[in-house]
Design an enzyme around this catalytic site. Structure first.
Site, PDB file in Angstrom:
ATOM      1  N   SER A   1       0.855  -1.186   0.000  1.00  0.00           N
ATOM      2  CA  SER A   1       0.000   0.000   0.000  1.00  0.00           C
ATOM      3  C   SER A   1       0.895   1.241   0.000  1.00  0.00           C
ATOM      4  O   SER A   1       1.721   1.401  -0.898  1.00  0.00           O
ATOM      5  CB  SER A   1      -0.953  -0.024   1.206  1.00  0.00           C
ATOM      6  N   THR A   2       0.792   2.087   1.012  1.00  0.00           N
ATOM      7  CA  THR A   2       1.569   3.323   1.070  1.00  0.00           C
ATOM      8  C   THR A   2       3.065   3.026   0.986  1.00  0.00           C
ATOM      9  O   THR A   2       3.598   2.267   1.780  1.00  0.00           O
ATOM     10  CB  THR A   2       1.281   4.069   2.381  1.00  0.00           C
TER      11      THR A   2
ATOM     12  N   HIS B   1      -2.569  -1.250  -3.324  1.00  0.00           N
ATOM     13  CA  HIS B   1      -3.691  -0.325  -3.188  1.00  0.00           C
ATOM     14  C   HIS B   1      -3.476   0.883  -4.095  1.00  0.00           C
ATOM     15  O   HIS B   1      -2.635   1.727  -3.833  1.00  0.00           O
ATOM     16  CB  HIS B   1      -3.823   0.156  -1.737  1.00  0.00           C
TER      17      HIS B   1
ATOM     18  N   MET C   1      -0.296   1.147   5.136  1.00  0.00           N
ATOM     19  CA  MET C   1      -1.037   1.430   6.364  1.00  0.00           C
ATOM     20  C   MET C   1      -2.224   0.482   6.499  1.00  0.00           C
ATOM     21  O   MET C   1      -2.700  -0.102   5.532  1.00  0.00           O
ATOM     22  CB  MET C   1      -1.502   2.878   6.396  1.00  0.00           C
TER      23      MET C   1
ATOM     24  N   ASP D   1      -4.740  -4.700   6.120  1.00  0.00           N
ATOM     25  CA  ASP D   1      -5.254  -5.529   5.038  1.00  0.00           C
ATOM     26  C   ASP D   1      -4.315  -6.714   4.812  1.00  0.00           C
ATOM     27  O   ASP D   1      -3.099  -6.558   4.789  1.00  0.00           O
ATOM     28  CB  ASP D   1      -5.365  -4.695   3.751  1.00  0.00           C
TER      29      ASP D   1
END
Length: 348
Positions: free
Chosen positions: A168-169, A195, A288, A291
């Site tokens: 993600s991030t 993401h 973050m 998930d």
């Protein structure tokens, strides 16, 4: 920092967007817009006299665009997190990935809702958790690594047949670093849930193919899973593994988001555990939230092998941290060590 107000500088040439973002950010009592600027040059002047904890930066602006401003921000304020706000277009995706390469900490899509209330809700959902995760990263105590298994010289229960990756991030840069460091003969298929919004994932696939020289594509429903290929889950679709006529294939769906995400790492991990069992090699990179935690449990139960990126090298240690803290990680490694370890585990 976690006990004080997080100060945000908004940089966007649209007064309407600045207004929507300000209303969205100010919904949280712990976050406040303390300054705004219409272009990059104005933002740099503002920062000479004022302090911000995070900058939300538009990509396309007059006088000084987002990329030019970002380059100067990285030089002048290397510790200041910068979040890019981009339009959901191919051009916006290209420039955003360039910004991430240059050191932007994250990206969000600009609001596309037709009414102000929905737009404010979208911004609040996308932006507020990211702001807090990035700023609070610098305020938390470093984890006690003795509590987690690290550098464990063990091998998977079976020879790995597939690699599934969550991110993600900070993920695009981490993916590039890991994938480009894999040896040429690393040939098991790689499936990635990053993401990102629609269009961005297609551009990411093109960038990864260019960097790695491996066939890489935004996944298609029904596509055969082939060796030496990399597949990226399309934005707004879950990607899962299925079996058809004795061949492993990719299925895409728009089931409900999991952990507020679509694509989510969870269904990818869970489907890999179902069909590959102990032959799964899973990696959880920076991001973050948590998930993928349930999917990681499924992989662990079936004796698959899981590597989590460590806290120090993560932009945000949410997703890999959740796996490490739950005791599901076979190893917790710095980003630079992951590719060599993947090669070792596959006996390369």
């Amino acid at each position: 920092m976690s006990h004080s107000i997080i100060k945000v500088l908004l940089v966007d040439d649209s007064a309407v967007i600045r207004g929507l973002m300000t209303q969205a950010i100010n919904l949280d009592a712990k976050v406040k817009v303390v300054g705004s600027a219409m272009h990059g040059q104005s933002a740099l002047i503002w920062l000479q006299k004022n302090q911000a904890d995070v900058v939300v930066l538009d990509v396309e602006m007059p006088v000084m665009d987002g990329i030019s401003c970002l380059k100067q921000l990285r030089q002048l304020y290397p510790e200041l997190p910068v979040i890019m706000a981009s339009s959901l277009t191919r051009a916006g995706a290209e420039v955003t990935l360039q910004a991430l390469d240059l050191g932007a900490a994250g990206c969000i899509p600009k609001p596309v809702a037709t009414n102000a209330t929905a737009a404010i809700e979208q911004v609040a959902r996308d932006l507020l958790p990211l702001i807090k995760a990035l700023v609070n990263k610098h305020d938390t105590d470093k984890s006690d690594y003795s509590r987690f298994p690290t550098n464990v010289a063990q091998r998977p229960a079976k020879t790995p047949m597939v690699m599934v990756v969550g991110a993600s991030t900070g993920g695009p840069n981490a993916l590039k670093a890991m994938l480009t460091a894999l040896p040429e003969k690393f040939s098991i298929p790689i499936l990635i849930a990053q993401h990102m919004p629609p269009l961005f994932t297609r551009t990411l696939a093109e960038h990864i193919e260019r960097e790695t020289k491996r066939p890489t594509s935004e996944a298609r429903d029904g596509a055969l899973i082939e060796r030496n290929h990399i597949y990226i889950a399309p934005g707004d679709f879950h990607m899962v593994i299925d079996k058809h006529n004795d061949r492993m294939i990719i299925r895409l769906n728009q089931d409900e988001p999991e952990h507020f995400c679509r694509p989510s790492v969870n269904p990818l991990y869970a489907s890999a555990a179902k069909w590959y069992g102990s032959s799964v090699l899973a990696v959880m990179l920076t991001g973050m939230g948590d998930d993928g935690i349930e999917g990681a449990e499924s992989i662990s139960e079936r004796k698959g092998y899981i590597i989590a990126q460590d806290e120090q090298s993560s932009v945000v240690w949410g997703m890999p941290g959740a796996i490490a803290k739950a005791g599901l990680a076979s190893q917790v490694l710095p980003l630079r060590n992951i590719a060599p370890e993947l090669a070792r585990l596959c006996s390369l």
